[in-house]
Design a protein around this motif. Structure first.
Motif, PDB file in Angstrom:
ATOM      1  N   LYS A  86      46.602 -65.604  23.072  1.00 45.76           N
ATOM      2  CA  LYS A  86      45.546 -64.595  23.191  1.00 45.76           C
ATOM      3  C   LYS A  86      44.447 -64.733  22.157  1.00 45.76           C
ATOM      4  O   LYS A  86      43.351 -64.192  22.323  1.00 45.76           O
ATOM      5  CB  LYS A  86      46.165 -63.199  23.081  1.00 45.76           C
ATOM      6  CG  LYS A  86      47.003 -62.826  24.280  1.00 45.76           C
ATOM      7  CD  LYS A  86      47.572 -61.438  24.134  1.00 45.76           C
ATOM      8  CE  LYS A  86      48.356 -61.062  25.390  1.00 45.76           C
ATOM      9  NZ  LYS A  86      49.052 -59.800  25.243  1.00 45.76           N
ATOM     10  N   ARG A  87      44.723 -65.427  21.051  1.00 40.88           N
ATOM     11  CA  ARG A  87      43.714 -65.512  19.976  1.00 40.88           C
ATOM     12  C   ARG A  87      42.683 -66.598  20.226  1.00 40.88           C
ATOM     13  O   ARG A  87      41.791 -66.786  19.407  1.00 40.88           O
ATOM     14  CB  ARG A  87      44.411 -65.736  18.635  1.00 40.88           C
ATOM     15  CG  ARG A  87      45.275 -64.557  18.190  1.00 40.88           C
ATOM     16  CD  ARG A  87      46.019 -64.910  16.929  1.00 40.88           C
ATOM     17  NE  ARG A  87      46.881 -66.071  17.153  1.00 40.88           N
ATOM     18  CZ  ARG A  87      47.306 -66.901  16.197  1.00 40.88           C
ATOM     19  NH1 ARG A  87      46.951 -66.693  14.954  1.00 40.88           N
ATOM     20  NH2 ARG A  87      48.092 -67.925  16.498  1.00 40.88           N
ATOM     21  N   ILE A 104      39.301 -59.928  22.860  1.00 40.99           N
ATOM     22  CA  ILE A 104      40.576 -59.481  22.299  1.00 40.99           C
ATOM     23  C   ILE A 104      40.307 -58.454  21.203  1.00 40.99           C
ATOM     24  O   ILE A 104      39.272 -58.520  20.525  1.00 40.99           O
ATOM     25  CB  ILE A 104      41.399 -60.669  21.733  1.00 40.99           C
ATOM     26  CG1 ILE A 104      42.791 -60.184  21.316  1.00 40.99           C
ATOM     27  CG2 ILE A 104      40.672 -61.337  20.571  1.00 40.99           C
ATOM     28  CD1 ILE A 104      43.747 -61.296  20.947  1.00 40.99           C
TER      29      ILE A 104
END
Ligand SMILES: [Fe+2]
Length: 272
Positions: A86-87, A104
């Motif tokens: 997700k980063r 995010i």
């Protein structure tokens, strides 16, 4: 005033750019007392896209979030990483169903940061509207932050919004910046690999720069071998481009943000 410092760095190009990042970023985080770091990594793997290994090197060097752009699709095997990590972001305004994610919220040291990656459409692929995509993310997430786990401090009423706008033209970058002014803490352009000197605070409090520059070899054509680029430009033949070798610099910005207002108070160039 509760000030946080954010470093945002321009596109990392190839091995020399990665090595410069690993050498310089840990020291820069200490020197600037940086609270949060974004790095655009779309050219980290031999100049075209990213690999899992290059992504992990950028995280290890100190990046909290790695952003990207049109080159993020170059390595087919990286699409799995886009799906699972997700980063790392790809531009948010690709059509629905595309691998990965474009924004995010990260909570770090009791402060929430909403990082949004967008891509321009002028002289680039005509994907979805970056203006409308920002609105949709911003309006949804400013209110849903706590539900997503971003339990920011009492002094912070909403996440600090950081935007990497990967676009070709200055016109489109400045237009988006004025559209976001007062809602994003920082709007930083990427993609041209040449650092601009127009870093400034816009009227409603957003920090802005047209292009962060790059993390790559200085004596090059946007990070690539100059000799090959000259031949390509002169003969109109698509010779395979290779990354330049030599002394590399790390370019970007360091921004001071008042987390009580979500607005920037200072933006300085980084070029080391
Ligand atoms: Fe790039």
């Amino acid at each position: 005033m509760n000030i946080k410092r954010v470093i945002m760095l321009g596109d990392v190009v190839g091995e020399f750019g990665l090595a410069a990042l690993e050498r310089q970023l840990p020291r820069m985080i200490t020197e600037y007392k940086a609270d949060f770091v974004t790095v655009n990594g779309e050219n980290a793997a031999d100049g075209f896209g990213m690999s899992e290994a290059t992504l992990n090197r950028m995280f290890a060097a100190g990046a909290d979030v790695v952003t990207s752009g049109n080159h993020v699709w170059e390595k087919r095997e990286f699409w799995t990483v886009l799906r699972n990590e997700k980063r790392v972001l790809r531009p948010a305004n690709y059509p629905a169903g595309v691998e990965g994610r474009g924004w995010i919220i990260i909570e770090k040291n009791n402060v929430s940061y909403l990082v949004i990656n967008l891509q321009g459409r002028k002289m680039m692929t005509p994907i979805d509207c970056p203006f409308g995509t920002f609105d949709a993310i911003f309006n949804a997430d400013a209110s849903s932050c706590v539900a997503l786990g971003g339990a920011h401090s009492n002094e912070q009423s909403a996440p600090v919004v950081l935007v990497d706008f990967h676009a070709e033209t200055t016109h489109e970058k400045e237009a988006l910046a004025f559209y976001l002014d007062g809602r994003a803490a920082v709007i930083a352009g990427t993609h041209t690999h040449v650092q601009t000197a127009d870093n400034r605070i816009l009227p409603k409090g957003s920090a802005y720069i047209t292009d962060l520059g790059m993390t790559g070899v200085t004596d090059s054509v946007i990070g690539m071998d100059a000799k090959i680029c000259v031949e390509r430009a002169k003969k109109h033949i698509p010779y395979h481009m290779e990354c330049a070798q030599g002394t590399a610099s790390v370019q970007g910005i360091v921004v001071e943000i008042n987390i009580e207002t979500g607005k920037a108070v200072k933006i300085d160039l980084v070029n080391q």
